[in-house]
Design a protein around this motif. Structure first.
Motif, PDB file in Angstrom:
ATOM      1  N   VAL A 228      38.789  27.035  31.032  1.00 34.08           N
ATOM      2  CA  VAL A 228      37.187  27.182  30.296  1.00 34.08           C
ATOM      3  C   VAL A 228      36.399  26.102  29.671  1.00 34.08           C
ATOM      4  CG1 VAL A 228      36.388  28.652  28.653  1.00 34.08           C
ATOM      5  CG2 VAL A 228      37.529  29.667  30.323  1.00 34.08           C
ATOM      6  N   ASP A 229      38.314  25.751  28.166  1.00 34.38           N
ATOM      7  CA  ASP A 229      37.750  24.872  27.618  1.00 34.38           C
ATOM      8  C   ASP A 229      37.491  23.182  28.928  1.00 34.38           C
ATOM      9  OD1 ASP A 229      38.005  25.460  25.532  1.00 34.38           O
ATOM     10  OD2 ASP A 229      39.901  25.909  25.376  1.00 34.38           O
ATOM     11  N   ALA A 230      38.324  22.756  29.980  1.00 38.07           N
ATOM     12  CA  ALA A 230      37.693  21.347  30.411  1.00 38.07           C
ATOM     13  C   ALA A 230      36.426  21.652  31.557  1.00 38.07           C
ATOM     14  CB  ALA A 230      38.754  21.625  32.152  1.00 38.07           C
ATOM     15  N   SER A 231      36.143  23.150  32.066  1.00 39.11           N
ATOM     16  CA  SER A 231      35.042  22.904  32.058  1.00 39.11           C
ATOM     17  C   SER A 231      33.778  22.870  31.470  1.00 39.11           C
ATOM     18  CB  SER A 231      34.929  24.737  32.999  1.00 39.11           C
ATOM     19  OG  SER A 231      35.413  24.570  34.018  1.00 39.11           O
ATOM     20  N   ARG A 232      33.954  23.217  30.253  1.00 40.74           N
ATOM     21  CA  ARG A 232      32.605  23.403  29.436  1.00 40.74           C
ATOM     22  C   ARG A 232      32.948  21.485  28.668  1.00 40.74           C
ATOM     23  NH1 ARG A 232      35.006  26.126  24.954  1.00 40.74           N
ATOM     24  NH2 ARG A 232      33.792  28.099  26.411  1.00 40.74           N
ATOM     25  N   GLN A 279      32.164  43.455  39.778  1.00 33.31           N
ATOM     26  CA  GLN A 279      32.132  43.126  38.511  1.00 33.31           C
ATOM     27  C   GLN A 279      32.777  44.192  37.774  1.00 33.31           C
ATOM     28  OE1 GLN A 279      31.072  40.057  37.548  1.00 33.31           O
ATOM     29  NE2 GLN A 279      30.344  39.535  39.219  1.00 33.31           N
ATOM     30  N   MET A 280      32.672  45.233  37.937  1.00 34.20           N
ATOM     31  CA  MET A 280      33.455  46.545  37.037  1.00 34.20           C
ATOM     32  C   MET A 280      34.643  46.832  37.700  1.00 34.20           C
ATOM     33  SD  MET A 280      30.728  47.992  35.796  1.00 34.20           S
ATOM     34  CE  MET A 280      30.051  46.178  35.801  1.00 34.20           C
ATOM     35  N   LEU A 281      34.982  46.446  38.877  1.00 31.98           N
ATOM     36  CA  LEU A 281      36.529  46.377  38.644  1.00 31.98           C
ATOM     37  C   LEU A 281      37.455  45.066  38.268  1.00 31.98           C
ATOM     38  CD1 LEU A 281      36.718  47.297  42.463  1.00 31.98           C
ATOM     39  CD2 LEU A 281      36.716  48.857  40.692  1.00 31.98           C
ATOM     40  N   ALA A 282      35.819  43.795  38.344  1.00 30.35           N
ATOM     41  CA  ALA A 282      37.139  42.873  37.375  1.00 30.35           C
ATOM     42  C   ALA A 282      36.942  43.913  35.354  1.00 30.35           C
ATOM     43  CB  ALA A 282      35.809  41.559  37.461  1.00 30.35           C
ATOM     44  N   VAL A 283      35.962  44.223  35.457  1.00 26.54           N
ATOM     45  CA  VAL A 283      36.351  44.476  33.649  1.00 26.54           C
ATOM     46  C   VAL A 283      37.455  45.205  33.991  1.00 26.54           C
ATOM     47  CG1 VAL A 283      35.076  46.220  32.181  1.00 26.54           C
ATOM     48  CG2 VAL A 283      33.607  44.440  33.572  1.00 26.54           C
ATOM     49  N   GLN A 284      37.920  46.301  34.464  1.00 26.89           N
ATOM     50  CA  GLN A 284      39.087  46.648  33.876  1.00 26.89           C
ATOM     51  C   GLN A 284      40.248  45.751  34.229  1.00 26.89           C
ATOM     52  OE1 GLN A 284      38.660  50.446  36.894  1.00 26.89           O
ATOM     53  NE2 GLN A 284      37.598  51.672  35.258  1.00 26.89           N
ATOM     54  N   ALA A 285      40.657  45.124  35.492  1.00 27.88           N
ATOM     55  CA  ALA A 285      41.677  44.425  35.813  1.00 27.88           C
ATOM     56  C   ALA A 285      41.660  42.943  34.307  1.00 27.88           C
ATOM     57  CB  ALA A 285      40.791  43.470  36.916  1.00 27.88           C
ATOM     58  N   PHE A 286      39.935  42.685  33.817  1.00 22.66           N
ATOM     59  CA  PHE A 286      40.660  41.813  33.477  1.00 22.66           C
ATOM     60  C   PHE A 286      40.894  42.326  31.579  1.00 22.66           C
ATOM     61  CE2 PHE A 286      37.780  40.086  29.277  1.00 22.66           C
ATOM     62  CZ  PHE A 286      38.308  38.648  29.682  1.00 22.66           C
ATOM     63  N   LEU A 287      40.864  43.383  31.287  1.00 21.53           N
ATOM     64  CA  LEU A 287      41.509  44.342  30.589  1.00 21.53           C
ATOM     65  C   LEU A 287      43.048  44.174  30.625  1.00 21.53           C
ATOM     66  CD1 LEU A 287      38.366  46.271  29.334  1.00 21.53           C
ATOM     67  CD2 LEU A 287      38.805  44.483  28.108  1.00 21.53           C
ATOM     68  N   ASP A 288      42.874  44.659  32.231  1.00 24.29           N
ATOM     69  CA  ASP A 288      44.438  44.849  31.801  1.00 24.29           C
ATOM     70  C   ASP A 288      45.455  43.899  32.267  1.00 24.29           C
ATOM     71  OD1 ASP A 288      44.066  47.927  32.487  1.00 24.29           O
ATOM     72  OD2 ASP A 288      43.593  47.853  34.766  1.00 24.29           O
ATOM     73  N   GLY A 289      44.859  42.909  32.167  1.00 25.98           N
ATOM     74  CA  GLY A 289      45.329  41.669  32.499  1.00 25.98           C
ATOM     75  C   GLY A 289      45.866  41.194  30.653  1.00 25.98           C
ATOM     76  N   GLY A 290      45.473  41.821  29.882  1.00 27.74           N
ATOM     77  CA  GLY A 290      45.357  41.449  28.794  1.00 27.74           C
ATOM     78  C   GLY A 290      44.266  40.645  27.460  1.00 27.74           C
ATOM     79  N   PHE A 291      43.648  40.847  28.332  1.00 26.77           N
ATOM     80  CA  PHE A 291      42.642  39.704  27.864  1.00 26.77           C
ATOM     81  C   PHE A 291      41.857  40.272  26.631  1.00 26.77           C
ATOM     82  CE2 PHE A 291      42.936  37.190  32.031  1.00 26.77           C
ATOM     83  CZ  PHE A 291      43.059  36.362  31.661  1.00 26.77           C
ATOM     84  N   GLY A 292      41.560  39.630  25.174  1.00 28.20           N
ATOM     85  CA  GLY A 292      41.026  40.197  24.398  1.00 28.20           C
ATOM     86  C   GLY A 292      39.523  39.336  23.809  1.00 28.20           C
ATOM     87  N   VAL A 300      35.646  33.061  29.177  1.00 29.89           N
ATOM     88  CA  VAL A 300      37.268  33.696  29.641  1.00 29.89           C
ATOM     89  C   VAL A 300      35.996  34.443  30.776  1.00 29.89           C
ATOM     90  CG1 VAL A 300      38.772  34.779  30.230  1.00 29.89           C
ATOM     91  CG2 VAL A 300      39.183  32.630  28.194  1.00 29.89           C
ATOM     92  N   TRP A 301      35.526  35.312  30.351  1.00 33.95           N
ATOM     93  CA  TRP A 301      35.208  36.393  31.125  1.00 33.95           C
ATOM     94  C   TRP A 301      33.697  35.930  32.308  1.00 33.95           C
ATOM     95  CZ3 TRP A 301      35.018  40.695  34.118  1.00 33.95           C
ATOM     96  CH2 TRP A 301      34.037  41.158  34.717  1.00 33.95           C
ATOM     97  N   ASN A 302      32.826  35.140  32.053  1.00 36.35           N
ATOM     98  CA  ASN A 302      32.421  34.460  32.506  1.00 36.35           C
ATOM     99  C   ASN A 302      32.577  33.712  33.700  1.00 36.35           C
ATOM    100  OD1 ASN A 302      30.004  35.371  31.092  1.00 36.35           O
ATOM    101  ND2 ASN A 302      29.792  33.583  29.535  1.00 36.35           N
ATOM    102  N   ALA A 303      33.919  32.981  33.551  1.00 38.43           N
ATOM    103  CA  ALA A 303      34.742  32.366  34.199  1.00 38.43           C
ATOM    104  C   ALA A 303      35.201  32.901  35.456  1.00 38.43           C
ATOM    105  CB  ALA A 303      35.931  31.172  33.955  1.00 38.43           C
TER     106      ALA A 303
END
Length: 340
Positions: A228-232, A279-292, A300-303
């Protein structure tokens, strides 16, 4: 600001920053994938129909109203502004206030989320994984219409309970969500399936992304943040004087433009509901993956949302837009997205 299925990634941005976001995302997918059989099951657990003597319909209705009044107190981005005192206290304090807004203030509201569940997610029967042919209400009997109305109440109460977890007492949240949770627990396995449909063209690629997110470790999360930092930095370089961005010197496409193209492609191809479910399934996977919360607030979510949207319309997007959306996945995993 209203939430829409077309801009489900924006809803995801809010949900990954909420303590009840995972549960709220699940309610949306359940609503999107529900039909007459699911409505009947949900309706059976509505306070007006349940045999549970503790579920007094009048008391439940009063608690539902009280929950919505409390939920309306949640912080909203459009209501947040840096006060004159904060400005006067210095740049450091101003930036700290802004950071806190990004962490906690919502683009939408509990009322907007409820409207999405009732008016959009339940409006198109069975469309979460593909378009529906013909009017969706033609086959509804009077009983089916009543079931859907009661099911909407059950889903909406669960949605508000999850979305407003910060504002509602635990006991009230539990009472609101209990009918939905009982319906899911008592259903045949797969009735409220929170997984990609492998029969769709994008199912395998989406499953790969979600599985990768869920299994993310500390090093993986660091790579996502670095990507994300590199893309920015790359975007800033393209916008800088003399930065160019393409062979002819014209500015290249931005991530937001690429995401807009992908959302429009989903809409034009009848995949809006499928993309929203993804996108909703991705929300769950994102949180399951330990992202805060910070990961959700700082890009990171936008990416992740861009990768998911790209997967859904990989066959329709131009190569430049698709490459922009898929770039973080390639940077993190060293692989291209299937279909991209």
């Amino acid at each position: 600001m209203p939430y829409t299925l077309t801009s489900a990634a924006t809803l995801g941005y809010d949900l990954v920053r909420l303590p009840g976001g995972r549960q709220a995302a699940g309610v949306v997918v359940s609503a999107l994938r529900s039909g007459p059989a699911e409505w009947a099951l949900l309706a059976a657990h509505h306070p007006l129909r349940t045999s549970d003597p503790s579920a007094d319909p009048l008391l439940c209705a009063q608690e539902s109203v009280r929950a919505r009044e409390m939920a309306a107190q949640g912080p909203r981005l459009q209501h947040s502004s840096t006060t004159a005192d904060a400005v006067a206290s210095g740049e450091h304090e101003r930036l700290a206030a802004l950071a806190e807004q990004l962490r906690s203030a919502m683009v939408g509201s509990a009322a907007a989320f409820e409207r999405l569940v009732r008016s959009e997610a339940l409006a198109v029967v069975g469309a979460a994984d593909g378009p529906v042919d013909g009017p969706v209400d033609d086959d509804l009997t009077d009983g089916g219409a009543v079931d859907r109305a009661l099911a909407a109440d059950v889903l909406a109460d669960a949605a508000v309970a999850a979305y407003a977890a910060r504002e509602l007492p635990r006991s009230l949240r539990r009472r609101l969500s209990e009918p939905y949770e009982r319906a899911v627990a008592g259903s045949v396995p797969g009735t409220f399936d929170l997984a990609p449909d492998p029969r769709t063209p994008w199912g395998p690629a989406l499953s790969e992304v979600l599985s990768g997110l869920r299994s993310t470790d500390a090093e993986g999360r660091r790579r996502w943040r670095a990507a994300v930092d590199a893309s920015r930095l790359a975007a800033q370089a393209r916008l800088a004087p003399g930065g160019g961005g393409s062979v002819d010197g014209a500015p290249g496409r931005s991530w937001s433009e690429a995401m807009h193209d992908a959302c429009w492609a989903a809409h034009a191809s009848g995949r809006t509901e499928a993309a929203a479910a993804a996108q909703m399934l991705a929300v769950q996977a994102f949180l399951d993956g330990g992202f805060g919360v910070d990961d959700g607030a700082t890009g990171v979510w936008n990416a992740v949302a861009g990768c998911v949207q790209g997967v859904l319309v990989a066959d329709l997007l131009g190569s430049e837009s698709l490459e922009l959306l898929a770039q973080p996945w390639a940077a993190v995993t060293g692989r291209t997205l299937a279909g991209c």
